[in-house]
Write a protein that holds these residues in place. Structure first.
Motif, PDB file in Angstrom:
ATOM      1  N   ASP A  62       0.782  -1.247   0.017  1.00 20.19           N
ATOM      2  CA  ASP A  62      -0.163  -0.019   0.033  1.00 20.19           C
ATOM      3  C   ASP A  62       1.028   1.148   0.101  1.00 20.19           C
ATOM      4  O   ASP A  62       0.383   2.183  -0.792  1.00 20.19           O
ATOM      5  CB  ASP A  62      -0.960   0.039   1.296  1.00 20.19           C
ATOM      6  CG  ASP A  62      -1.996  -0.960   0.999  1.00 20.19           C
ATOM      7  OD1 ASP A  62      -2.170  -1.529   0.022  1.00 20.19           O
ATOM      8  OD2 ASP A  62      -2.527  -1.428   2.164  1.00 20.19           O
ATOM      9  N   PHE A  63       1.928   1.037   0.749  1.00 18.25           N
ATOM     10  CA  PHE A  63       2.800   2.492   0.817  1.00 18.25           C
ATOM     11  C   PHE A  63       3.540   2.504  -0.355  1.00 18.25           C
ATOM     12  O   PHE A  63       3.440   3.512  -1.156  1.00 18.25           O
ATOM     13  CB  PHE A  63       3.988   1.925   1.868  1.00 18.25           C
ATOM     14  CG  PHE A  63       4.957   3.081   1.965  1.00 18.25           C
ATOM     15  CD1 PHE A  63       4.861   4.361   2.507  1.00 18.25           C
ATOM     16  CD2 PHE A  63       6.391   2.862   1.399  1.00 18.25           C
ATOM     17  CE1 PHE A  63       5.917   5.499   2.234  1.00 18.25           C
ATOM     18  CE2 PHE A  63       7.278   3.738   1.275  1.00 18.25           C
ATOM     19  CZ  PHE A  63       6.988   5.128   1.738  1.00 18.25           C
TER      20      PHE A  63
ATOM     21  N   GLU B 194       2.299   1.822  -3.378  1.00 21.42           N
ATOM     22  CA  GLU B 194       1.336   2.503  -4.369  1.00 21.42           C
ATOM     23  C   GLU B 194       1.044   3.883  -3.957  1.00 21.42           C
ATOM     24  O   GLU B 194       1.088   4.773  -5.003  1.00 21.42           O
ATOM     25  CB  GLU B 194      -0.153   1.632  -4.179  1.00 21.42           C
ATOM     26  CG  GLU B 194      -1.172   2.059  -5.041  1.00 21.42           C
ATOM     27  CD  GLU B 194      -2.444   1.404  -4.963  1.00 21.42           C
ATOM     28  OE1 GLU B 194      -3.349   1.730  -5.671  1.00 21.42           O
ATOM     29  OE2 GLU B 194      -2.291   0.313  -4.310  1.00 21.42           O
ATOM     30  N   THR B 195       1.375   4.217  -2.898  1.00 20.04           N
ATOM     31  CA  THR B 195       0.958   5.754  -2.505  1.00 20.04           C
ATOM     32  C   THR B 195       2.262   6.598  -2.950  1.00 20.04           C
ATOM     33  O   THR B 195       2.091   7.577  -3.188  1.00 20.04           O
ATOM     34  CB  THR B 195       1.074   5.875  -0.910  1.00 20.04           C
ATOM     35  OG1 THR B 195      -0.388   5.202  -0.379  1.00 20.04           O
ATOM     36  CG2 THR B 195       0.894   7.390  -0.549  1.00 20.04           C
ATOM     37  N   MET B 196       3.161   5.968  -2.856  1.00 24.62           N
ATOM     38  CA  MET B 196       4.566   6.574  -3.246  1.00 24.62           C
ATOM     39  C   MET B 196       4.488   6.910  -4.907  1.00 24.62           C
ATOM     40  O   MET B 196       4.834   7.822  -5.512  1.00 24.62           O
ATOM     41  CB  MET B 196       5.809   5.917  -2.914  1.00 24.62           C
ATOM     42  CG  MET B 196       6.212   5.918  -1.466  1.00 24.62           C
ATOM     43  SD  MET B 196       6.230   7.444  -0.664  1.00 24.62           S
ATOM     44  CE  MET B 196       4.635   7.797   0.243  1.00 24.62           C
ATOM     45  N   GLU B 197       4.047   5.907  -5.581  1.00 24.22           N
ATOM     46  CA  GLU B 197       3.877   5.990  -6.815  1.00 24.22           C
ATOM     47  C   GLU B 197       2.967   7.181  -7.370  1.00 24.22           C
ATOM     48  O   GLU B 197       3.334   7.636  -8.267  1.00 24.22           O
ATOM     49  CB  GLU B 197       3.513   4.511  -7.444  1.00 24.22           C
ATOM     50  CG  GLU B 197       3.582   4.465  -9.139  1.00 24.22           C
ATOM     51  CD  GLU B 197       3.076   3.072  -9.774  1.00 24.22           C
ATOM     52  OE1 GLU B 197       2.851   3.083 -11.023  1.00 24.22           O
ATOM     53  OE2 GLU B 197       2.558   2.454  -8.820  1.00 24.22           O
ATOM     54  N   LYS B 198       1.929   7.180  -6.729  1.00 20.95           N
ATOM     55  CA  LYS B 198       0.793   8.018  -6.942  1.00 20.95           C
ATOM     56  C   LYS B 198       1.418   9.568  -6.638  1.00 20.95           C
ATOM     57  O   LYS B 198       1.003  10.579  -7.634  1.00 20.95           O
ATOM     58  CB  LYS B 198      -0.640   7.806  -6.222  1.00 20.95           C
ATOM     59  CG  LYS B 198      -1.230   6.695  -6.655  1.00 20.95           C
ATOM     60  CD  LYS B 198      -2.531   6.474  -5.846  1.00 20.95           C
ATOM     61  CE  LYS B 198      -3.203   5.113  -6.023  1.00 20.95           C
ATOM     62  NZ  LYS B 198      -4.491   4.808  -5.312  1.00 20.95           N
ATOM     63  N   ALA B 199       2.236   9.771  -5.621  1.00 23.28           N
ATOM     64  CA  ALA B 199       2.642  10.893  -5.546  1.00 23.28           C
ATOM     65  C   ALA B 199       3.984  11.586  -6.396  1.00 23.28           C
ATOM     66  O   ALA B 199       4.708  12.448  -6.207  1.00 23.28           O
ATOM     67  CB  ALA B 199       3.255  10.909  -4.009  1.00 23.28           C
ATOM     68  N   GLY B 200       4.322  10.419  -7.324  1.00 25.11           N
ATOM     69  CA  GLY B 200       5.319  10.779  -8.191  1.00 25.11           C
ATOM     70  C   GLY B 200       6.781  10.562  -7.695  1.00 25.11           C
ATOM     71  O   GLY B 200       7.799  10.918  -7.965  1.00 25.11           O
ATOM     72  N   ILE B 201       6.920   9.812  -6.499  1.00 28.34           N
ATOM     73  CA  ILE B 201       8.002   9.488  -5.718  1.00 28.34           C
ATOM     74  C   ILE B 201       8.720   8.117  -6.464  1.00 28.34           C
ATOM     75  O   ILE B 201       7.753   7.050  -6.538  1.00 28.34           O
ATOM     76  CB  ILE B 201       7.962   9.336  -4.357  1.00 28.34           C
ATOM     77  CG1 ILE B 201       7.569  10.510  -3.737  1.00 28.34           C
ATOM     78  CG2 ILE B 201       9.202   8.822  -3.604  1.00 28.34           C
ATOM     79  CD1 ILE B 201       7.046  10.680  -2.112  1.00 28.34           C
TER      80      ILE B 201
END
Length: 272
Positions: A48-49, A51-58
């Motif tokens: 989940d983390f 996926e969150t990073m990917e959505k933030a462009g990280i």
């Protein structure tokens, strides 16, 4: 009569109410670090983390899983997420480790750990002696270090008022480390019981160091500041850390003099 440290604390609290936070203090102290790249050490993240990073462009450059500890090297972190991750670090929800600049830095750090043959949670006599000796030599050349209990060893920092070449910093640190190791041996102790790592190192892409202000991810020990008078509690450690920037930051000229002075100490020691 009021306690001077309480006055400093109130000044820091006042500045934080005006928008200057603990995260800002960390960025000021480690000002040459590029916080768009961090290593994160946590216990409760996972897919989940990611996926969150990917959505933030990280960009997640690598993931390392050791038992319950997850380690991520993150790149392309935008300022808003930098602040969020630093706040998580301060709230002790995980550790942020910063990467030193590849050519110039405003902070240099001796990182002392127990050797792998020793109990990592117990600070040995060799470890405590190494810290005292490094402090002694730094004081002799006009530097007051910031000494932090890292949880299984010590981080010994010096802050400069502007970034200085890694070559110059490394020359000084190598001299201090060598003299410290010789002194420990001269005292009849086993220097192999202490692992010495200097930051910035030769390859700044590899090494990262945990920032001040969090618990050690494994043993939950806070990064307390250690002064000559003793170990400070968490609140007073933050006060000392913030105050250190104004009181003990050195100039490049002071470092240049320290490089000459430490070589003189080494020379005298070699002649004894």
């Amino acid at each position: 009569m009021s306690n001077p440290i309480d006055k400093i604390y109130q000044e820091i609290i006042s500045s934080m109410k005006n928008g200057y936070s603990k995260a800002d203090v960390l960025k000021d102290f480690y000002s040459s670090m590029d916080f768009s790249t961090m290593k994160l050490e946590v216990k409760d993240y996972g897919f989940d983390f990611l996926e969150t990073m990917e959505k933030a462009g990280i960009i997640v450059e690598y993931v390392e899983l050791k038992g319950l500890i997850h380690k991520y090297k993150l790149k392309n972190i935008k300022p808003v997420y930098q602040k969020y991750l630093l706040e998580q670090h301060i709230e002790q929800s995980g550790n942020v480790c910063g990467y030193y600049h590849k050519t110039h830095n405003n902070v240099f750090s001796f990182n002392l750990d127990n050797s792998h043959n020793e109990n990592n949670t117990e600070l040995t006599i060799e470890m405590r002696t190494a810290v005292q000796v490094i402090r002694k030599y730094l004081n002799e050349v006009g530097i007051e270090p910031l000494i932090i209990n890292s949880g299984r060893g010590y981080h010994i920092h010096t802050r400069l008022d502007k970034p200085v070449s890694n070559e110059k910093i490394q020359k000084f640190m190598i001299s201090v480390t060598a003299r410290t190791q010789v002194t420990i041996k001269d005292l009849g102790m086993d220097v192999a019981k202490v692992i010495f790592n200097n930051y910035p190192g030769k390859d700044t892409r590899i090494g990262s160091l945990r920032l001040f202000g969090s618990d050690h991810i494994k043993n939950q020990v806070f990064s307390h500041v250690c002064t000559k008078q003793g170990v400070l509690n968490e609140r007073d450690s933050w006060i000392y850390f913030a105050d250190y920037i104004n009181k003990h930051t050195i100039t490049e000229e002071q470092l240049d003099k320290a490089i000459i002075d430490i070589e003189d100490i080494l020379f005298v020691g070699a002649e004894d």
